[in-house]
Write a protein that holds these residues in place. Structure first.
Motif, short mmCIF file in Angstrom:
data_model
loop_
_atom_site.label_atom_id
_atom_site.label_comp_id
_atom_site.label_asym_id
_atom_site.label_seq_id
_atom_site.Cartn_x
_atom_site.Cartn_y
_atom_site.Cartn_z
N ASN A 10 -3.57 26.64 36.06
CA ASN A 10 -3.76 26.91 34.64
C ASN A 10 -4.37 25.71 33.92
O ASN A 10 -5.28 25.86 33.11
CB ASN A 10 -2.44 27.32 33.99
CG ASN A 10 -2.66 27.96 32.64
OD1 ASN A 10 -3.48 28.85 32.51
ND2 ASN A 10 -1.92 27.51 31.65
N VAL A 11 -3.89 24.53 34.24
CA VAL A 11 -4.41 23.30 33.61
C VAL A 11 -5.89 23.12 33.94
O VAL A 11 -6.70 22.84 33.05
CB VAL A 11 -3.60 22.07 34.09
CG1 VAL A 11 -4.24 20.78 33.59
CG2 VAL A 11 -2.15 22.17 33.66
N VAL A 14 -8.10 25.58 32.05
CA VAL A 14 -8.27 25.16 30.66
C VAL A 14 -9.27 24.01 30.57
O VAL A 14 -10.16 24.01 29.72
CB VAL A 14 -6.91 24.78 30.02
CG1 VAL A 14 -7.11 24.10 28.67
CG2 VAL A 14 -6.02 26.00 29.88
N GLU A 15 -9.13 23.04 31.46
CA GLU A 15 -10.04 21.89 31.46
C GLU A 15 -11.50 22.31 31.67
O GLU A 15 -12.40 21.65 31.17
CB GLU A 15 -9.65 20.90 32.56
CG GLU A 15 -8.36 20.16 32.28
CD GLU A 15 -7.89 19.32 33.46
OE1 GLU A 15 -6.92 18.55 33.25
OE2 GLU A 15 -8.44 19.42 34.56
N HIS A 17 -12.68 25.26 30.74
CA HIS A 17 -12.99 26.30 29.76
C HIS A 17 -13.20 27.67 30.42
O HIS A 17 -14.11 28.42 30.06
CB HIS A 17 -14.22 25.92 28.92
CG HIS A 17 -14.10 24.56 28.30
ND1 HIS A 17 -13.25 24.29 27.25
CD2 HIS A 17 -14.70 23.39 28.62
CE1 HIS A 17 -13.35 23.02 26.93
NE2 HIS A 17 -14.22 22.43 27.76
N LYS A 18 -12.33 27.96 31.39
CA LYS A 18 -12.38 29.25 32.09
C LYS A 18 -11.06 29.96 31.88
O LYS A 18 -10.03 29.34 31.60
CB LYS A 18 -12.59 29.05 33.60
CG LYS A 18 -13.84 28.27 33.96
CD LYS A 18 -15.10 29.03 33.61
CE LYS A 18 -16.33 28.27 34.08
NZ LYS A 18 -17.55 28.83 33.57
N THR A 19 -11.07 31.27 32.05
CA THR A 19 -9.86 32.06 31.89
C THR A 19 -9.38 32.60 33.23
O THR A 19 -10.15 32.65 34.20
CB THR A 19 -10.11 33.26 30.95
OG1 THR A 19 -11.06 34.13 31.58
CG2 THR A 19 -10.61 32.81 29.59
N CYS A 38 -1.00 31.18 37.87
CA CYS A 38 -1.10 30.28 36.70
C CYS A 38 0.27 29.93 36.12
O CYS A 38 0.44 28.86 35.56
CB CYS A 38 -1.98 30.90 35.63
SG CYS A 38 -3.74 30.89 36.02
#
Length: 69
Positions: A10-11, A14-15, A17-19, A38
């Motif tokens: 999950n981190v 986010v880093e 910029h993806k889901t 995640c």
């Protein structure tokens, strides 16, 4: 036994910029599976971690927590 974050998926998402939905599409997996990874409710296999690393263009070690319980 305390809950430990075994992966950093999950981190890293986010880093970058993806889901989780985006990753599910890239891997042809159900979004619920990615969600479990995640939230550390389930863990991907090493082979799967390798594939995720390739997709996100990161090292496998970036996806795995190095903290000891």
């Amino acid at each position: 036994m305390a809950d430990n974050d075994l992966n950093r998926l999950n981190v890293v998402l986010v880093e970058h910029h993806k889901t989780a939905k985006w990753l599910a599409e890239q891997m042809d997996k159900d979004s619920a599976t990615i969600s479990k990874w995640c939230t550390n409710k389930a863990q991907p296999s090493l082979e799967t971690i390798k594939k995720i690393a390739e997709i996100l263009q990161v090292k496998m070690s970036d996806l795995v927590s190095n903290e000891q319980p």
